[in-house]
Design a protein around this motif. Structure first.
Motif, PDB file in Angstrom:
ATOM      1  N   ILE A   1       4.548   6.594  -8.127  1.00 27.09           N
ATOM      2  CA  ILE A   1       5.738   5.753  -8.004  1.00 27.09           C
ATOM      3  C   ILE A   1       5.402   4.648  -7.007  1.00 27.09           C
ATOM      4  CG2 ILE A   1       8.166   5.639  -7.344  1.00 27.09           C
ATOM      5  CD1 ILE A   1       8.358   8.628  -7.990  1.00 27.09           C
ATOM      6  N   GLY A   2       5.391   3.408  -7.485  1.00 28.24           N
ATOM      7  CA  GLY A   2       5.109   2.282  -6.606  1.00 28.24           C
ATOM      8  C   GLY A   2       3.693   2.218  -6.094  1.00 28.24           C
ATOM      9  N   GLY A   3       2.723   2.652  -6.895  1.00 26.14           N
ATOM     10  CA  GLY A   3       1.347   2.648  -6.427  1.00 26.14           C
ATOM     11  C   GLY A   3       0.472   1.602  -7.084  1.00 26.14           C
ATOM     12  N   ASP A   4       1.069   0.584  -7.722  1.00 24.13           N
ATOM     13  CA  ASP A   4       0.289  -0.395  -8.479  1.00 24.13           C
ATOM     14  C   ASP A   4      -0.723  -1.152  -7.624  1.00 24.13           C
ATOM     15  OD1 ASP A   4       1.724   0.382 -10.648  1.00 24.13           O
ATOM     16  OD2 ASP A   4       3.116  -1.307 -10.606  1.00 24.13           O
ATOM     17  N   LYS A   5      -0.390  -1.420  -6.385  1.00 27.52           N
ATOM     18  CA  LYS A   5      -1.263  -2.231  -5.534  1.00 27.52           C
ATOM     19  C   LYS A   5      -1.746  -1.457  -4.313  1.00 27.52           C
ATOM     20  CE  LYS A   5       0.993  -6.562  -6.910  1.00 27.52           C
ATOM     21  NZ  LYS A   5       1.702  -7.769  -6.439  1.00 27.52           N
ATOM     22  N   THR A   6      -1.763  -0.163  -4.411  1.00 28.58           N
ATOM     23  CA  THR A   6      -2.181   0.636  -3.267  1.00 28.58           C
ATOM     24  C   THR A   6      -3.688   0.551  -3.072  1.00 28.58           C
ATOM     25  OG1 THR A   6      -1.942   2.797  -2.210  1.00 28.58           O
ATOM     26  CG2 THR A   6      -2.562   2.788  -4.524  1.00 28.58           C
ATOM     27  N   SER A   7      -4.166   1.024  -1.935  1.00 32.59           N
ATOM     28  CA  SER A   7      -5.584   1.006  -1.628  1.00 32.59           C
ATOM     29  C   SER A   7      -6.348   1.932  -2.569  1.00 32.59           C
ATOM     30  CB  SER A   7      -5.789   1.452  -0.174  1.00 32.59           C
ATOM     31  OG  SER A   7      -7.150   1.633   0.111  1.00 32.59           O
ATOM     32  N   PHE A   8      -7.591   1.562  -2.888  1.00 26.04           N
ATOM     33  CA  PHE A   8      -8.387   2.334  -3.835  1.00 26.04           C
ATOM     34  C   PHE A   8      -8.608   3.764  -3.364  1.00 26.04           C
ATOM     35  CE2 PHE A   8     -12.520   3.694  -5.612  1.00 26.04           C
ATOM     36  CZ  PHE A   8     -12.200   3.624  -6.960  1.00 26.04           C
TER      37      PHE A   8
ATOM     38  N   ASN B   1      -1.636   5.393 -12.232  1.00 24.14           N
ATOM     39  CA  ASN B   1      -0.633   5.565 -13.269  1.00 24.14           C
ATOM     40  C   ASN B   1      -0.574   7.038 -13.683  1.00 24.14           C
ATOM     41  OD1 ASN B   1       0.336   2.797 -13.757  1.00 24.14           O
ATOM     42  ND2 ASN B   1      -1.776   2.402 -14.358  1.00 24.14           N
ATOM     43  N   THR B   2       0.025   7.306 -14.808  1.00 21.69           N
ATOM     44  CA  THR B   2       0.122   8.664 -15.317  1.00 21.69           C
ATOM     45  C   THR B   2      -1.265   9.200 -15.673  1.00 21.69           C
ATOM     46  OG1 THR B   2       2.316   8.179 -16.201  1.00 21.69           O
ATOM     47  CG2 THR B   2       1.195  10.122 -17.069  1.00 21.69           C
ATOM     48  N   PHE B   3      -1.519  10.451 -15.371  1.00 23.57           N
ATOM     49  CA  PHE B   3      -2.822  11.053 -15.651  1.00 23.57           C
ATOM     50  C   PHE B   3      -2.635  12.517 -16.034  1.00 23.57           C
ATOM     51  CE2 PHE B   3      -1.925  11.667 -11.183  1.00 23.57           C
ATOM     52  CZ  PHE B   3      -2.264  12.989 -10.948  1.00 23.57           C
ATOM     53  N   ALA B   4      -3.605  13.046 -16.757  1.00 28.15           N
ATOM     54  CA  ALA B   4      -3.602  14.461 -17.119  1.00 28.15           C
ATOM     55  C   ALA B   4      -5.029  14.888 -17.428  1.00 28.15           C
ATOM     56  CB  ALA B   4      -2.700  14.723 -18.322  1.00 28.15           C
ATOM     57  N   GLU B   5      -5.392  16.071 -17.013  1.00 27.60           N
ATOM     58  CA  GLU B   5      -6.720  16.612 -17.307  1.00 27.60           C
ATOM     59  C   GLU B   5      -6.610  18.100 -17.602  1.00 27.60           C
ATOM     60  OE1 GLU B   5      -9.493  16.934 -13.960  1.00 27.60           O
ATOM     61  OE2 GLU B   5      -7.847  16.349 -12.612  1.00 27.60           O
ATOM     62  N   VAL B   6      -7.506  18.576 -18.491  1.00 28.69           N
ATOM     63  CA  VAL B   6      -7.538  19.979 -18.887  1.00 28.69           C
ATOM     64  C   VAL B   6      -8.990  20.429 -18.903  1.00 28.69           C
ATOM     65  CG1 VAL B   6      -7.027  21.667 -20.688  1.00 28.69           C
ATOM     66  CG2 VAL B   6      -5.456  19.770 -20.291  1.00 28.69           C
ATOM     67  N   HIS B   7      -9.257  21.600 -18.350  1.00 31.92           N
ATOM     68  CA  HIS B   7     -10.597  22.178 -18.324  1.00 31.92           C
ATOM     69  C   HIS B   7     -10.506  23.614 -18.852  1.00 31.92           C
ATOM     70  CE1 HIS B   7     -12.080  18.962 -15.527  1.00 31.92           C
ATOM     71  NE2 HIS B   7     -10.792  18.955 -15.209  1.00 31.92           N
ATOM     72  N   LEU B   8     -11.303  23.918 -19.862  1.00 34.40           N
ATOM     73  CA  LEU B   8     -11.321  25.247 -20.470  1.00 34.40           C
ATOM     74  C   LEU B   8     -12.733  25.815 -20.391  1.00 34.40           C
ATOM     75  CD1 LEU B   8      -9.399  24.353 -23.759  1.00 34.40           C
ATOM     76  CD2 LEU B   8      -8.403  25.147 -21.604  1.00 34.40           C
ATOM     77  N   GLN B   9     -12.823  27.103 -20.174  1.00 31.96           N
ATOM     78  CA  GLN B   9     -14.138  27.749 -20.139  1.00 31.96           C
ATOM     79  C   GLN B   9     -14.012  29.192 -20.602  1.00 31.96           C
ATOM     80  OE1 GLN B   9     -17.250  27.377 -16.851  1.00 31.96           O
ATOM     81  NE2 GLN B   9     -16.446  29.412 -16.399  1.00 31.96           N
TER      82      GLN B   9
ATOM     83  N   TYR C   1       0.805  -1.206   0.000  1.00 27.22           N
ATOM     84  CA  TYR C   1       0.000   0.000   0.000  1.00 27.22           C
ATOM     85  C   TYR C   1       0.851   1.275   0.000  1.00 27.22           C
ATOM     86  CZ  TYR C   1      -4.382  -2.517   0.849  1.00 27.22           C
ATOM     87  OH  TYR C   1      -5.490  -3.327   0.740  1.00 27.22           O
ATOM     88  N   ASN C   2       2.165   1.150   0.109  1.00 34.56           N
ATOM     89  CA  ASN C   2       3.029   2.324   0.066  1.00 34.56           C
ATOM     90  C   ASN C   2       2.986   2.944  -1.332  1.00 34.56           C
ATOM     91  OD1 ASN C   2       3.733   1.668   2.667  1.00 34.56           O
ATOM     92  ND2 ASN C   2       5.719   0.781   2.109  1.00 34.56           N
ATOM     93  N   PHE C   3       3.013   4.258  -1.392  1.00 30.95           N
ATOM     94  CA  PHE C   3       3.005   4.910  -2.710  1.00 30.95           C
ATOM     95  C   PHE C   3       3.573   6.312  -2.596  1.00 30.95           C
ATOM     96  CE2 PHE C   3      -0.763   6.712  -0.839  1.00 30.95           C
ATOM     97  CZ  PHE C   3      -0.862   7.974  -1.380  1.00 30.95           C
ATOM     98  N   SER C   4       4.015   6.842  -3.733  1.00 34.51           N
ATOM     99  CA  SER C   4       4.402   8.237  -3.877  1.00 34.51           C
ATOM    100  C   SER C   4       3.665   8.796  -5.088  1.00 34.51           C
ATOM    101  CB  SER C   4       5.912   8.385  -4.078  1.00 34.51           C
ATOM    102  OG  SER C   4       6.625   7.833  -2.999  1.00 34.51           O
ATOM    103  N   LYS C   5       3.236  10.033  -5.005  1.00 34.43           N
ATOM    104  CA  LYS C   5       2.552  10.678  -6.126  1.00 34.43           C
ATOM    105  C   LYS C   5       3.074  12.090  -6.292  1.00 34.43           C
ATOM    106  CE  LYS C   5      -1.717  12.154  -5.785  1.00 34.43           C
ATOM    107  NZ  LYS C   5      -3.197  12.235  -5.705  1.00 34.43           N
ATOM    108  N   ILE C   6       3.437  12.436  -7.507  1.00 31.58           N
ATOM    109  CA  ILE C   6       3.904  13.776  -7.846  1.00 31.58           C
ATOM    110  C   ILE C   6       2.953  14.369  -8.876  1.00 31.58           C
ATOM    111  CG2 ILE C   6       5.799  15.140  -8.802  1.00 31.58           C
ATOM    112  CD1 ILE C   6       7.707  12.939  -7.863  1.00 31.58           C
ATOM    113  N   SER C   7       2.477  15.571  -8.640  1.00 29.79           N
ATOM    114  CA  SER C   7       1.541  16.186  -9.578  1.00 29.79           C
ATOM    115  C   SER C   7       1.788  17.686  -9.670  1.00 29.79           C
ATOM    116  CB  SER C   7       0.086  15.905  -9.166  1.00 29.79           C
ATOM    117  OG  SER C   7      -0.180  16.406  -7.879  1.00 29.79           O
ATOM    118  N   LEU C   8       1.382  18.243 -10.796  1.00 31.10           N
ATOM    119  CA  LEU C   8       1.518  19.667 -11.064  1.00 31.10           C
ATOM    120  C   LEU C   8       0.168  20.209 -11.500  1.00 31.10           C
ATOM    121  CD1 LEU C   8       3.377  22.197 -11.489  1.00 31.10           C
ATOM    122  CD2 LEU C   8       3.600  21.438 -13.870  1.00 31.10           C
TER     123      LEU C   8
END
Length: 200
Positions: free
Chosen positions: A73-80, A114-122, A42-49
């Protein structure tokens, strides 16, 4: 970590007070670390901008955008509960008018480690378009165009496009917004929805 470029502020004996400005975008850098108490998986690291900005285009209205991306990083089997989840509207009535929310995305359908990205325009045209149409201009309505996109490694890109009417109501009580939204995603059924927003 929050980064503001060319920040202005007032300095008083009791503290420093920043002056908000839309000249430059605002950046946020996040680092999240999870340590499990019993299962090391369940250990994980997450980096986001994250970056967001509101721009005034004088008579043409206001343009806003919100973008966020990151990876685990290392979050494949982490808790939902520690997955990256994405905000969506579970009902046809929106009480929260945040720019970073999807309309037609099923809750938790694209949650990921895993890797993710989202964009919102208005773009809120204010009275630039509807204010020039005889008869409609008297209603004092604002036309709003939206575009949203989400990418995760597990799914095809999810896209939403929409048109809305803002400033609906009577007299001084103009708290309603009506949005017509279409979703697009390759390989899945595309949806259409009508949403009522409340600005309380």
């Amino acid at each position: 970590l929050r980064i503001d470029f060319d920040q202005s502020y007032y300095l008083y004996p009791d503290g420093k007070y920043t002056v908000s400005s839309s000249k430059y975008p605002r950046f946020f850098l996040y680092y999240n670390q999870g340590w499990a108490t019993d299962l090391d998986t369940y250990n994980f690291s997450k980096i986001s901008l994250r970056v967001n900005q509101n721009l005034s285009w004088q008579q043409r209205g206001t343009f806003s955008y919100f973008a966020r991306g990151g990876f685990f990083i290392g979050g494949d089997k982490t808790s939902f509960i520690d997955y990256q989840h994405f905000d969506s509207t579970p009902t046809q009535i929106r009480l929260k008018q945040g720019l970073d929310r999807f309309y037609l995305l099923d809750l938790y359908s694209h949650s990921t480690t895993n890797t993710f990205a989202e964009v919102h325009l208005q773009h809120n045209f204010k009275g630039w378009i509807l204010g020039k149409i005889p008869g409609i201009s008297a209603l004092n309505l604002n036309l709003v165009a939206t575009g949203k996109a989400l990418y995760t490694q597990e799914h095809n890109p999810f896209i939403e496009v929409g048109l809305g009417l803002d400033n609906l109501g009577w007299g001084k009580y103009r708290i309603l917004r009506l949005d017509f939204v279409k979703s697009l995603q390759s390989g899945n059924q595309n949806d259409f929805g009508v949403f009522v927003g409340l600005s309380l």
